[in-house]
Scaffold this motif. Sequence first.
Motif, PDB file in Angstrom:
ATOM      1  N   LYS A  84       0.832  -1.198   0.000  1.00 21.82           N
ATOM      2  CA  LYS A  84       0.000   0.000   0.000  1.00 21.82           C
ATOM      3  C   LYS A  84       0.874   1.258   0.000  1.00 21.82           C
ATOM      4  O   LYS A  84       0.631   2.196  -0.764  1.00 21.82           O
ATOM      5  CB  LYS A  84      -0.921   0.001   1.217  1.00 21.82           C
ATOM      6  N   VAL A  85       1.905   1.271   0.849  1.00 17.77           N
ATOM      7  CA  VAL A  85       2.807   2.426   0.899  1.00 17.77           C
ATOM      8  C   VAL A  85       3.531   2.588  -0.426  1.00 17.77           C
ATOM      9  O   VAL A  85       3.628   3.703  -0.977  1.00 17.77           O
ATOM     10  CB  VAL A  85       3.827   2.264   2.040  1.00 17.77           C
ATOM     11  N   ILE A  86       4.048   1.494  -0.981  1.00 17.96           N
ATOM     12  CA  ILE A  86       4.802   1.558  -2.238  1.00 17.96           C
ATOM     13  C   ILE A  86       3.920   2.051  -3.380  1.00 17.96           C
ATOM     14  O   ILE A  86       4.333   2.891  -4.197  1.00 17.96           O
ATOM     15  CB  ILE A  86       5.386   0.174  -2.573  1.00 17.96           C
ATOM     16  N   LEU A  87       2.687   1.562  -3.442  1.00 19.66           N
ATOM     17  CA  LEU A  87       1.784   1.995  -4.510  1.00 19.66           C
ATOM     18  C   LEU A  87       1.448   3.480  -4.397  1.00 19.66           C
ATOM     19  O   LEU A  87       1.365   4.189  -5.403  1.00 19.66           O
ATOM     20  CB  LEU A  87       0.506   1.160  -4.490  1.00 19.66           C
ATOM     21  N   GLU A  88       1.249   3.956  -3.172  1.00 22.69           N
ATOM     22  CA  GLU A  88       0.970   5.384  -2.975  1.00 22.69           C
ATOM     23  C   GLU A  88       2.141   6.232  -3.465  1.00 22.69           C
ATOM     24  O   GLU A  88       1.955   7.269  -4.102  1.00 22.69           O
ATOM     25  CB  GLU A  88       0.693   5.656  -1.499  1.00 22.69           C
ATOM     26  N   VAL A  89       3.346   5.772  -3.170  1.00 23.44           N
ATOM     27  CA  VAL A  89       4.547   6.490  -3.598  1.00 23.44           C
ATOM     28  C   VAL A  89       4.670   6.486  -5.120  1.00 23.44           C
ATOM     29  O   VAL A  89       4.954   7.515  -5.742  1.00 23.44           O
ATOM     30  CB  VAL A  89       5.797   5.848  -2.952  1.00 23.44           C
ATOM     31  N   LEU A  90       4.459   5.318  -5.734  1.00 21.75           N
ATOM     32  CA  LEU A  90       4.564   5.223  -7.182  1.00 21.75           C
ATOM     33  C   LEU A  90       3.499   6.052  -7.885  1.00 21.75           C
ATOM     34  O   LEU A  90       3.764   6.713  -8.902  1.00 21.75           O
ATOM     35  CB  LEU A  90       4.462   3.759  -7.623  1.00 21.75           C
ATOM     36  N   GLU A  91       2.284   6.051  -7.343  1.00 20.46           N
ATOM     37  CA  GLU A  91       1.213   6.847  -7.935  1.00 20.46           C
ATOM     38  C   GLU A  91       1.529   8.342  -7.828  1.00 20.46           C
ATOM     39  O   GLU A  91       1.344   9.098  -8.775  1.00 20.46           O
ATOM     40  CB  GLU A  91      -0.116   6.548  -7.235  1.00 20.46           C
ATOM     41  N   ALA A  92       1.995   8.768  -6.654  1.00 27.64           N
ATOM     42  CA  ALA A  92       2.345  10.173  -6.470  1.00 27.64           C
ATOM     43  C   ALA A  92       3.493  10.569  -7.398  1.00 27.64           C
ATOM     44  O   ALA A  92       3.524  11.674  -7.939  1.00 27.64           O
ATOM     45  CB  ALA A  92       2.728  10.438  -5.015  1.00 27.64           C
ATOM     46  N   GLY A  93       4.439   9.655  -7.593  1.00 30.26           N
ATOM     47  CA  GLY A  93       5.541   9.928  -8.504  1.00 30.26           C
ATOM     48  C   GLY A  93       5.074  10.091  -9.936  1.00 30.26           C
ATOM     49  O   GLY A  93       5.568  10.950 -10.676  1.00 30.26           O
ATOM     50  N   SER A  94       4.102   9.272 -10.344  1.00 39.35           N
ATOM     51  CA  SER A  94       3.543   9.393 -11.691  1.00 39.35           C
ATOM     52  C   SER A  94       2.869  10.732 -11.907  1.00 39.35           C
ATOM     53  O   SER A  94       3.011  11.380 -12.941  1.00 39.35           O
ATOM     54  CB  SER A  94       2.544   8.264 -11.953  1.00 39.35           C
ATOM     55  N   LYS A  95       2.129  11.174 -10.898  1.00 40.33           N
ATOM     56  CA  LYS A  95       1.453  12.475 -10.999  1.00 40.33           C
ATOM     57  C   LYS A  95       2.471  13.616 -11.067  1.00 40.33           C
ATOM     58  O   LYS A  95       2.273  14.589 -11.794  1.00 40.33           O
ATOM     59  CB  LYS A  95       0.516  12.674  -9.814  1.00 40.33           C
ATOM     60  N   ALA A  96       3.574  13.477 -10.292  1.00 44.21           N
ATOM     61  CA  ALA A  96       4.590  14.533 -10.293  1.00 44.21           C
ATOM     62  C   ALA A  96       5.298  14.611 -11.645  1.00 44.21           C
ATOM     63  O   ALA A  96       5.702  15.703 -12.074  1.00 44.21           O
ATOM     64  CB  ALA A  96       5.610  14.246  -9.190  1.00 44.21           C
ATOM     65  N   ARG A  97       5.457  13.457 -12.318  1.00 50.00           N
ATOM     66  CA  ARG A  97       6.130  13.454 -13.627  1.00 50.00           C
ATOM     67  C   ARG A  97       5.214  13.895 -14.736  1.00 50.00           C
ATOM     68  O   ARG A  97       5.666  14.246 -15.828  1.00 50.00           O
ATOM     69  CB  ARG A  97       6.661  12.070 -13.938  1.00 50.00           C
ATOM     70  N   ALA A  98       3.891  13.836 -14.511  1.00 56.14           N
ATOM     71  CA  ALA A  98       2.927  14.154 -15.564  1.00 56.14           C
ATOM     72  C   ALA A  98       2.943  15.642 -15.921  1.00 56.14           C
ATOM     73  O   ALA A  98       3.250  16.490 -15.109  1.00 56.14           O
ATOM     74  CB  ALA A  98       1.540  13.745 -15.120  1.00 56.14           C
TER      75      ALA A  98
END
Length: 346
Positions: free
Chosen positions: A332-346
């Motif tokens: 859950k923590v890893i997915l939240e981090v990866l999702e937030a990273g995707s939004k930051a790169r978008a």
Amino acid sequence: MPGFLSWISGLFSSDKPGTVSAPESRLLNSAVATENNSTTDPALIDQLEEHLFSWLLDSPPTALHSEPGQWEPILENLRGRIARRELDELPRQPMTLPKLMRALSDDTSDRNHLTEIILNDPALTEQLLQIANSPYFRPGDQSIDSVDQAVFVLGLDGIRNVISASIMRPMMAARNSREALFAQRVWRWGLTCARSAELIAKIQGQDSSVFFMTGLLPALSYITLRRELQRICRMEPGMAEPSPSLIHDALSRYQWATSQLLANEWNLPPKYHAQLLAAERPAPGQKLSPLNDGIIVGTREVLRHAHQRNMPEEDVLSIIHISGEQFTRVRKVILEVLEAGSKARA
């Protein structure tokens, strides 16, 4: 060809520093499989490794495989450089690292002392604030605007990990467009594995910051080896760039040896070497360390998030040493981090 899970099977095992021996063919050794009472087919782990390299090198699986002996002269050249500790691309010890390591391991060090050390290195200060505000570290939506605030908000454990990432990030930055995608994906993979290892270590009551930093070393070794290969290939007639199959062979064989050289070059404390060794060569009957588990979980989740082929959850749970409920928490923590990273790169 064995890859990142050489940490499990103990590839490159040697009793002498700087010696590189031939890799084994298995990724899970029998001692670990017996301890786990696992019936997991090692071929599944081979497949996960292949999926990882296909993604990192942006190449289909067929492009990763070479003819027997095709790259042996180049790989032997690389092996010799590693054995002699003569890698031209091996990152030297960051100047601030010894002071920071002493301050972070000294129970009497206060926040002001740590802040002062960081502020005396402007480049580190800039990197630290960028990293501290990244999805991997920043708690909530609060912006971190100063080193003192970062130390206060993140605490000593958190700031240790931010410092580790801040020191390594410039070394992972792409030097040219040819390695840009590789460097970006390796950095994301490294951070995800390191964070996974940290979370698993916390669950098991171990020193999480040690596992975070050691979890980043394989990623830095990948960048180092790719650049060293580029140097070697430029000296080969008609060969300006290493092919995906050559990079794959080199990373698979020598990632552990290069991680060991990095730890030696940076004079990391004995506890770091101990964890690297435990992950590389688990003793008979010894369970895998949080570093092994973190690499497995981190690799699976970063591939899954990138919509790449990965490993079924039931197979992950048959290998790692945390419960299904604990795995769900880590994931859950890893997915939240990866999702937030995707939004930051978008």
